[in-house]
Design a protein around this motif. Structure first.
Motif, mmCIF file in Angstrom:
data_model
loop_
_atom_site.group_PDB
_atom_site.id
_atom_site.type_symbol
_atom_site.label_atom_id
_atom_site.label_comp_id
_atom_site.label_asym_id
_atom_site.label_seq_id
_atom_site.Cartn_x
_atom_site.Cartn_y
_atom_site.Cartn_z
ATOM 1 N N GLU A 1 0.847 -1.213 0.000
ATOM 2 C CA GLU A 1 0.000 0.000 0.000
ATOM 3 C C GLU A 1 0.877 1.256 0.000
ATOM 4 O OE1 GLU A 1 -3.599 0.436 0.258
ATOM 5 O OE2 GLU A 1 -3.492 -1.601 -0.541
ATOM 6 N N LEU A 2 1.922 1.234 0.863
ATOM 7 C CA LEU A 2 2.819 2.399 0.961
ATOM 8 C C LEU A 2 3.540 2.635 -0.359
ATOM 9 C CD1 LEU A 2 4.507 2.145 4.459
ATOM 10 C CD2 LEU A 2 3.106 4.001 3.562
ATOM 11 N N TYR A 3 4.031 1.509 -0.942
ATOM 12 C CA TYR A 3 4.774 1.602 -2.201
ATOM 13 C C TYR A 3 3.900 2.215 -3.305
ATOM 14 C CZ TYR A 3 6.919 0.079 -6.562
ATOM 15 O OH TYR A 3 7.430 0.061 -7.822
ATOM 16 N N TYR A 4 2.644 1.711 -3.405
ATOM 17 C CA TYR A 4 1.789 2.225 -4.473
ATOM 18 C C TYR A 4 1.314 3.651 -4.196
ATOM 19 C CZ TYR A 4 2.019 -2.151 -6.917
ATOM 20 O OH TYR A 4 2.487 -3.230 -7.618
ATOM 21 N N ALA A 5 1.149 3.991 -2.895
ATOM 22 C CA ALA A 5 0.779 5.381 -2.581
ATOM 23 C C ALA A 5 1.897 6.318 -3.051
ATOM 24 C CB ALA A 5 0.548 5.531 -1.087
ATOM 25 N N TRP A 6 3.162 5.839 -2.926
ATOM 26 C CA TRP A 6 4.298 6.663 -3.374
ATOM 27 C C TRP A 6 4.389 6.651 -4.909
ATOM 28 C CZ3 TRP A 6 8.552 4.248 -5.855
ATOM 29 C CH2 TRP A 6 9.559 5.129 -6.221
ATOM 30 N N LYS A 7 4.269 5.427 -5.484
ATOM 31 C CA LYS A 7 4.438 5.297 -6.940
ATOM 32 C C LYS A 7 3.300 5.987 -7.694
ATOM 33 C CE LYS A 7 5.229 1.845 -10.472
ATOM 34 N NZ LYS A 7 4.838 0.540 -10.913
ATOM 35 N N PHE A 8 2.077 5.852 -7.200
ATOM 36 C CA PHE A 8 0.915 6.396 -7.883
ATOM 37 C C PHE A 8 0.573 7.773 -7.330
ATOM 38 C CE2 PHE A 8 -0.952 1.912 -8.894
ATOM 39 C CZ PHE A 8 0.075 1.717 -9.801
ATOM 40 N N SER A 9 1.544 8.679 -7.336
ATOM 41 C CA SER A 9 1.196 10.044 -6.937
ATOM 42 C C SER A 9 1.467 10.958 -8.142
ATOM 43 C CB SER A 9 1.995 10.476 -5.715
ATOM 44 O OG SER A 9 3.360 10.289 -5.953
ATOM 45 N N GLY A 10 0.628 11.977 -8.278
ATOM 46 C CA GLY A 10 0.666 12.838 -9.462
ATOM 47 C C GLY A 10 1.792 13.832 -9.403
ATOM 48 N N PRO A 70 -3.632 8.368 -14.710
ATOM 49 C CA PRO A 70 -2.864 8.222 -15.948
ATOM 50 C C PRO A 70 -3.725 7.869 -17.151
ATOM 51 C CG PRO A 70 -2.608 6.290 -14.579
ATOM 52 C CD PRO A 70 -3.441 7.251 -13.785
ATOM 53 N N ILE A 71 -3.219 8.233 -18.331
ATOM 54 C CA ILE A 71 -3.880 7.867 -19.583
ATOM 55 C C ILE A 71 -3.293 6.558 -20.113
ATOM 56 C CG2 ILE A 71 -4.018 8.573 -22.017
ATOM 57 C CD1 ILE A 71 -4.385 11.377 -21.046
ATOM 58 N N ASP A 126 -2.110 3.928 -18.431
ATOM 59 C CA ASP A 126 -2.107 2.772 -17.527
ATOM 60 C C ASP A 126 -3.545 2.436 -17.106
ATOM 61 O OD1 ASP A 126 -1.891 0.887 -15.539
ATOM 62 O OD2 ASP A 126 -0.231 1.863 -14.492
ATOM 63 N N THR A 127 -4.130 1.424 -17.772
ATOM 64 C CA THR A 127 -5.535 1.075 -17.510
ATOM 65 C C THR A 127 -5.699 0.256 -16.230
ATOM 66 O OG1 THR A 127 -5.126 -0.656 -19.120
ATOM 67 C CG2 THR A 127 -6.579 1.124 -19.817
ATOM 68 N N SER A 128 -4.593 -0.056 -15.546
ATOM 69 C CA SER A 128 -4.729 -0.828 -14.301
ATOM 70 C C SER A 128 -4.936 0.106 -13.101
ATOM 71 C CB SER A 128 -3.496 -1.709 -14.081
ATOM 72 O OG SER A 128 -2.405 -0.921 -13.658
ATOM 73 N N VAL A 129 -4.947 1.421 -13.364
ATOM 74 C CA VAL A 129 -5.101 2.375 -12.258
ATOM 75 C C VAL A 129 -6.469 3.054 -12.343
ATOM 76 C CG1 VAL A 129 -4.213 4.499 -11.232
ATOM 77 C CG2 VAL A 129 -2.623 2.794 -12.098
ATOM 78 N N GLU A 130 -7.187 2.975 -11.223
ATOM 79 C CA GLU A 130 -8.512 3.605 -11.168
ATOM 80 C C GLU A 130 -8.328 5.105 -10.902
ATOM 81 O OE1 GLU A 130 -10.953 1.540 -8.359
ATOM 82 O OE2 GLU A 130 -12.773 2.597 -8.972
ATOM 83 N N TRP A 131 -9.121 5.932 -11.553
ATOM 84 C CA TRP A 131 -9.097 7.365 -11.247
ATOM 85 C C TRP A 131 -9.943 7.571 -9.992
ATOM 86 C CZ3 TRP A 131 -10.058 10.158 -16.625
ATOM 87 C CH2 TRP A 131 -8.984 9.870 -17.473
ATOM 88 N N ASP A 132 -9.354 8.247 -9.027
ATOM 89 C CA ASP A 132 -9.986 8.359 -7.712
ATOM 90 C C ASP A 132 -11.283 9.179 -7.785
ATOM 91 O OD1 ASP A 132 -10.637 8.704 -5.081
ATOM 92 O OD2 ASP A 132 -8.579 9.130 -4.428
ATOM 93 N N GLU A 133 -12.389 8.538 -7.401
ATOM 94 C CA GLU A 133 -13.691 9.217 -7.458
ATOM 95 C C GLU A 133 -13.806 10.356 -6.461
ATOM 96 O OE1 GLU A 133 -17.560 7.267 -7.718
ATOM 97 O OE2 GLU A 133 -16.434 5.425 -8.062
ATOM 98 N N LYS A 134 -12.990 10.279 -5.395
ATOM 99 C CA LYS A 134 -13.072 11.361 -4.404
ATOM 100 C C LYS A 134 -12.501 12.647 -4.997
ATOM 101 C CE LYS A 134 -11.181 9.110 -0.722
ATOM 102 N NZ LYS A 134 -11.063 7.742 -1.179
#
Ligand code: HEM
Length: 378
Positions: free
Chosen positions: A32-41, A299-300, A302-310
């Motif tokens: 979770e920590l790794y992806y929170a870091w990797k998946f930041s804009g 991202p455009i 990477d279809t494995s990443v959901e765009w955050d609805e919040k």
């Protein structure tokens, strides 16, 4: 003596189990920590096309045709994906009367306008199987008599605007390169190993394996009782968006589907037939869009990443209604089988974007042409 040994064994087993649980929890938290870091804009709001994409696309088409032939029904060549339909039904898509000015583009330009459409509901698998098998469920909508030049020049599809979705928010691969290696492995009969291509843990796609497992979900009670997502991004005029179709029973007269026998092979078709044809009860949905905010990780490519609805909530743009009707005839089922949906049957205002969508353009066209030719279908 035996009792002591047994107690010792139980204690050891309990400790091992606790250790395993702690390790699993730690791995999860680290992930979770790794992806929170990797998946930041922020992310790019433009497409980025890798140089080898065209070659990979050609190879994927070869694999797709191989799969279509592998799963050939005795008489007909079916779709390479979403082979089994629950039915093709007539639908209406009505643009909201009070649609926000900024979302009035393409087929949503004119508030209140109603488009006639075909809707094909399907299971995701490459060959027909019992509906209770875990699977993705697809919805494809084809708006008819849409004026204006389309992205694909084929005269047969000149008046069409398609929306092609399934009922999970993310895809199990990020891009064309990963699709190629995963699909080739799956075509060779590998399942889990398709996500673990070598001994090198850096090549493992555990997150994508989890997405694939979640995508293969138990069936909904009916094909009109689940949310369908575009997963991949599209243009909507100047915006980058994803879209989805959500059930909106509040727009329909109250209706309760009687419990279906989910052990029957085609119970999803039965459910649709029960509601639309026997009980004459319509089904209602809303078509919604979610705008990209590139300041965040949406991202455009990477279809494995959901765009955050919040951060980017979905906004309704149209109502989709499926009136009561008879749809389960031999003629209509054959017509349905011969339809071709493609996200590129689209106005430029709805241009598909991102690698997975670029790939889909060539693959859908090739597989559709192949099966039509093999079936001697119009
Ligand atoms: C964003 C991800 C995707 C979604 C939401 C999606 C959804 C769907 C749906 C719902 C259908 C059935 C359409 C119908 O009812 O006729 C379909 C068909 C198909 N899909 Fe996908 N799909 C996705 C990605 C892909 C990818 C990456 C490929 C392969 C490159 C692919 C290959 C196909 C093929 C070959 C067909 C059958 C086309 C035909 O013969 O007419 N899909 N897809």
């Amino acid at each position: 003596m035996l009792e002591t040994l047994w107690l010792w064994f139980c204690r050891l087993f309990g400790r091992l189990l606790a250790l395993l649980l702690i390790l699993a929890g730690l791995a999860w938290a680290l992930g979770e920590l790794y992806y929170a870091w990797k998946f930041s804009g922020p992310v790019s709001s433009e497409e980025q096309i890798p140089p080898d994409e065209a070659t990979l696309t050609r190879l994927i088409i070869e694999d797709a045709v191989r799969i279509v032939e592998q799963h050939r029904d005795n008489t007909r060549v079916l779709r390479d994906a979403h082979a089994k339909a629950h039915g093709c039904v007539k639908a209406e898509v009505q643009v909201l009367d009070d649609l926000d000015e900024s979302l009035r583009h393409g087929v949503f330009s004119e508030p209140g306008h109603t488009w006639q459409a075909w809707m094909r509901l399907s299971n995701g698998n490459a060959y027909p199987q019992f509906d209770r098998a875990r699977d993705a469920r697809g919805m494809a909508i084809k708006l008819l008599e849409v004026p204006g030049e389309k992205l694909m020049k084929s005269p047969a599809h000149a008046g069409e605007q398609d929306f092609v979705m399934f009922n999970h928010p993310v895809f199990f691969v990020r891009d064309v390169a990963e699709y190629r290696s995963n699909f080739a492995a799956q075509a060779d009969g590998k399942k889990v190993l398709a996500f673990l291509p070598s001994w090198d843990p850096r090549s493992w796609e555990i997150r994508h394996l989890i997405i694939a497992l979640r995508t293969l979900a138990p069936a909904p009670e009916s094909p009109v009782a689940t949310t369908y997502n575009s997963i991949a991004p599209f243009k909507l005029g100047p915006h980058n968006i994803k879209y989805r179709v959500v059930p909106a029973p509040q727009h329909c007269p109250p209706y309760q589907l009687p419990e279906q026998n989910s052990a029957l092979p085609n119970f999803l078709r039965n459910a649709l037939y029960q509601q639309l044809s026997l009980d004459r009860a319509p089904a209602c949905f809303e078509l919604q869009v979610q705008r990209q905010n590139p300041q965040y990780y949406m991202p455009i490519e990477d279809t494995s990443v959901e765009w955050d609805e919040k951060i980017a909530p979905f906004e309704s743009v149209a109502r989709v209604s499926v009136p009561a009707q008879d749809f389960d005839s031999r003629e209509q089922n054959l017509f349905c089988d011969n339809l071709s949906f493609n996200p590129w049957h689209a106005l430029p205002e709805h241009r598909p974007i991102g690698g997975i969508n670029r790939l889909r353009q060539a693959v859908y066209e090739a597989v559709s042409a192949y099966r039509h030719q093999r079936n001697a279908a119009p």
